[in-house]
Enzyme design. Sequence first.
Site, PDB file in Angstrom:
ATOM      1  N   CYS A  74      15.207  20.992   9.090  1.00  0.00           N
ATOM      2  CA  CYS A  74      14.545  21.415   7.854  1.00  0.00           C
ATOM      3  C   CYS A  74      15.598  22.152   7.026  1.00  0.00           C
ATOM      4  O   CYS A  74      16.169  23.156   7.501  1.00  0.00           O
ATOM      5  CB  CYS A  74      13.389  22.343   8.222  1.00  0.00           C
ATOM      6  N   CYS A 185      15.622  17.389   1.468  1.00  0.00           N
ATOM      7  CA  CYS A 185      14.480  17.881   2.253  1.00  0.00           C
ATOM      8  C   CYS A 185      14.160  16.776   3.241  1.00  0.00           C
ATOM      9  O   CYS A 185      14.172  15.592   2.869  1.00  0.00           O
ATOM     10  CB  CYS A 185      13.290  18.141   1.340  1.00  0.00           C
TER      11      CYS A 185
HETATM   12  N1  DGL Z   1      11.230  19.642   5.476  1.00  0.00           N
HETATM   13  C1  DGL Z   1      11.610  20.822   4.786  1.00  0.00           C
HETATM   14  C2  DGL Z   1      13.065  20.737   4.296  1.00  0.00           C
HETATM   15  O1  DGL Z   1      13.834  19.956   4.779  1.00  0.00           O
HETATM   16  C3  DGL Z   1      10.734  21.364   3.693  1.00  0.00           C
HETATM   17  C4  DGL Z   1       9.305  21.022   3.574  1.00  0.00           C
HETATM   18  C5  DGL Z   1       8.448  22.233   3.247  1.00  0.00           C
HETATM   19  O2  DGL Z   1       8.459  22.708   2.097  1.00  0.00           O
HETATM   20  O3  DGL Z   1       7.797  22.695   4.182  1.00  0.00           O
HETATM   21  O4  DGL Z   1      13.457  21.480   3.428  1.00  0.00           O
END
Ligand code: DGL
Length: 258
Positions: A74, A185
């Site tokens: 993430c 993301c």
């Molecule tokens: N999957 C997360 C990232 O790579 C963000 C998603 C969220 O806002 O929870 O930044």
Amino acid sequence: MDKNWPIAVIDSGIGGATVLRELLKVMPDENYIYFGDSANAPYGTKSVEQVQALTVAMAEALIARGIKGMVIACNTATAAAAAGLRAAHPEIPIIGIEPAVKPAALAKENPTVLVMATPLTLKQEKFMTLLHRYTDVAQIIPLPCPGLAELIESGDFDSERVHEYLRDLFAPFNREKVDSIVLGCTHYPLVSKAILAEFGRDVPLFYGGEGTARQTRRRLEERGTRREGGQPGKVEILNSSDDPALIALTERILRFEE
Ligand code: DGL
């Protein structure tokens, strides 16, 4: 540290599965435990302190089970919590992910690069540092996407709502001047077809998942903790939400069925 111990892969929700599937490509013989914090998603519109607290709690619970490495799959959580977790656990290799600005900036001479990411990723110092490193060689345009991860988290990969969101997002840009888009993301590769359709031009998309997977393999090799033996490893999928649809969705992503 036992070589059979799993590698933990964590994310605010289902998006980190796009990193896990890259890990499975380069290291199918490892055991993995995936944890999506969908009960607390999205992270990208929370404060740094909130994301730090959530990420540390998730990471500590997995470390307590016995893991030999951790991938923070993430971008938002990496920027907020990776440094603190590494300092607290030098015994465990902790690998993060960041928007793939470097390959996009170096792909051609002086490109214009759109960086799609959560508002929190783009606000943090880690991204500012990355941005400043490449401002001489590329024109980098940060593009916060509040609300996009929520749509994706609900399994919405190709609906009219997603298309409408992306249409509005790209409306201010002169498409001809943009050379590439960074998917900053881990949820966004799940809507890459809709992104290209609404962008209206077939530009290259850059994503950090493959690089993170290769980096994880390097880190395990350095420590001599790779589980090599030809036998496929196991993948355990957990989620903080009790909605069983999220596990099914994670499994679908792992099979590249979006
Ligand atoms: N999957 C997360 C990232 O790579 C963000 C998603 C969220 O806002 O929870 O930044």
